[in-house]
Design an enzyme around this catalytic site. Structure first.
Site, PDB file in Angstrom:
ATOM      1  N   GLY A   1       0.830  -1.203   0.000  1.00 37.19           N
ATOM      2  CA  GLY A   1       0.000   0.000   0.000  1.00 37.19           C
ATOM      3  C   GLY A   1       0.860   1.247   0.000  1.00 37.19           C
ATOM      4  O   GLY A   1       0.477   2.283   0.555  1.00 37.19           O
TER       5      GLY A   1
ATOM      6  N   LEU B   1      -2.308  -8.137  -3.689  1.00 34.98           N
ATOM      7  CA  LEU B   1      -2.071  -8.978  -2.523  1.00 34.98           C
ATOM      8  C   LEU B   1      -3.104 -10.081  -2.366  1.00 34.98           C
ATOM      9  O   LEU B   1      -2.871 -11.049  -1.632  1.00 34.98           O
ATOM     10  CB  LEU B   1      -2.034  -8.125  -1.254  1.00 34.98           C
TER      11      LEU B   1
ATOM     12  N   ASN C   1       1.162  -2.488   5.300  1.00 37.66           N
ATOM     13  CA  ASN C   1       0.381  -1.264   5.436  1.00 37.66           C
ATOM     14  C   ASN C   1      -0.909  -1.283   4.619  1.00 37.66           C
ATOM     15  O   ASN C   1      -1.856  -0.578   4.952  1.00 37.66           O
ATOM     16  CB  ASN C   1       1.241  -0.068   4.997  1.00 37.66           C
TER      17      ASN C   1
ATOM     18  N   SER D   1      -5.101  -0.758  13.783  1.00 37.89           N
ATOM     19  CA  SER D   1      -5.831   0.499  13.977  1.00 37.89           C
ATOM     20  C   SER D   1      -6.390   0.529  15.383  1.00 37.89           C
ATOM     21  O   SER D   1      -6.601  -0.516  16.016  1.00 37.89           O
ATOM     22  CB  SER D   1      -6.977   0.589  12.964  1.00 37.89           C
TER      23      SER D   1
ATOM     24  N   TYR E   1     -13.823  -3.546   8.835  1.00 39.25           N
ATOM     25  CA  TYR E   1     -12.528  -2.917   9.107  1.00 39.25           C
ATOM     26  C   TYR E   1     -12.042  -3.277  10.504  1.00 39.25           C
ATOM     27  O   TYR E   1     -10.900  -3.715  10.694  1.00 39.25           O
ATOM     28  CB  TYR E   1     -12.655  -1.405   8.955  1.00 39.25           C
TER      29      TYR E   1
ATOM     30  N   THR F   1     -11.025  -7.068  10.790  1.00 34.97           N
ATOM     31  CA  THR F   1      -9.762  -7.416  10.137  1.00 34.97           C
ATOM     32  C   THR F   1      -8.578  -6.789  10.861  1.00 34.97           C
ATOM     33  O   THR F   1      -7.521  -7.424  11.003  1.00 34.97           O
ATOM     34  CB  THR F   1      -9.763  -6.997   8.658  1.00 34.97           C
ATOM     35  N   LYS F   2      -8.744  -5.578  11.342  1.00 35.53           N
ATOM     36  CA  LYS F   2      -7.638  -4.928  12.044  1.00 35.53           C
ATOM     37  C   LYS F   2      -7.383  -5.586  13.400  1.00 35.53           C
ATOM     38  O   LYS F   2      -6.234  -5.664  13.859  1.00 35.53           O
ATOM     39  CB  LYS F   2      -7.929  -3.433  12.215  1.00 35.53           C
TER      40      LYS F   2
END
Length: 259
Positions: free
Chosen positions: A14, A66, A92, A145, A158, A161-162
């Site tokens: 990223g 990816l 990232n 995050s 989000y 997954t984080k």
């Protein structure tokens, strides 16, 4: 402090994005050879060209999806051969635009975010890790995050997954420790670049949620890319050889109880 990154090769996934490109800049300034890896080749080329022009760095733009394991495998094999070995992997790449309460959440967005944020990170790490073991050296920094720690309203994909990336990064630390490989995880607050410098009234006019989050942060402002990247570079350096398996917040205190 000289971070000693000269003669190290760093891959930033990223790398064309806001945080990723700043990671690339700091790593390049510290002397690393930087691979700007992104599915957006034009963006990666712009960042790589900037690193060469501004910092006289050795930098390359590499296009890679990816989520495509064959593409990832071929890309890592080529980079290992061309650079002499990937020493530093900055995980990232990620998507943050999925929104919606769980009962209304878009299944395609969930699957996409799991594929990119989590499985994509797994795909490239799985390819790089054995080479690091063979060389008895490696630095892996994975971008989670604050939402991975505390959840995020309307951000189920989000946040999930984080959060998973924290367990992933800690597992890498356990597996890599005896092979000279460190793995650490960063949990930044929301990062908004120059908007972080705006006074409350201007920020509120742009985004009420940004203003609310800034008010709830003890330091009084949201994050900047420049707040994150120096820590990435430090954790990639020899100075951090005894730091592994750690979850490090870059939050301005937003993760503290504050009222």
């Amino acid at each position: 402090m000289d971070l000693g990154l000269t003669d190290r090769t760093a891959v930033v996934t990223g790398g064309a994005g806001r945080i990723g490109s700043e990671d690339c800049r700091v790593l390049a300034q510290e002397g690393a050879e930087v691979i700007v890896l992104d599915v957006n080749l034009d963006g990666a080329e712009r960042v790589a060209d900037e690193l060469v022009e501004e910092y006289d760095a050795t930098a390359h733009a590499v296009e890679c999806d990816l989520t495509d394991r064959e593409d990832v495998g071929d890309t890592v094999a080529a980079l290992e051969a061309e650079t002499g070995g990937i020493d530093i992997l900055i995980n990232n790449a990620g998507l943050v635009d999925g929104r919606g309460r769980v009962e209304n959440f878009d299944d395609e967005i969930w699957d996409r975010d799991v594929a990119v944020n989590l499985t994509g990170t797994y795909n490239i790490t799985r390819e790089v890790f054995p080479h690091m073991k063979d060389r008895e050296f490696g630095r892996i920094v994975t971008m989670s995050s604050i939402a991975g720690l505390q959840g995020g309203f309307g951000q189920v994909s989000y946040s999930a997954t984080k959060s998973a990336l924290i367990g992933f990064g800690k597992s890498l630390a356990l597996e890599g420790g005896k092979h000279g490989i460190t793995s650490n995880i960063l949990t930044p607050t929301i990062v908004v670049g120059d908007l972080a410098d705006l006074p409350h009234e201007q920020l509120e006019a742009i985004d009420e949620n940004f203003a609310r989050l800034a008010d709830a942060t003890p330091m009084g402002n949201l994050g900047r890319e420049e707040d994150v990247a120096p820590l990435v570079a430090f954790l990639a350096s020899d100075h951090a050889e005894y730091i592994t398996g750690q979850v490090v917040g870059v939050t301005g205190g937003a993760d503290l109880l504050y009222y």
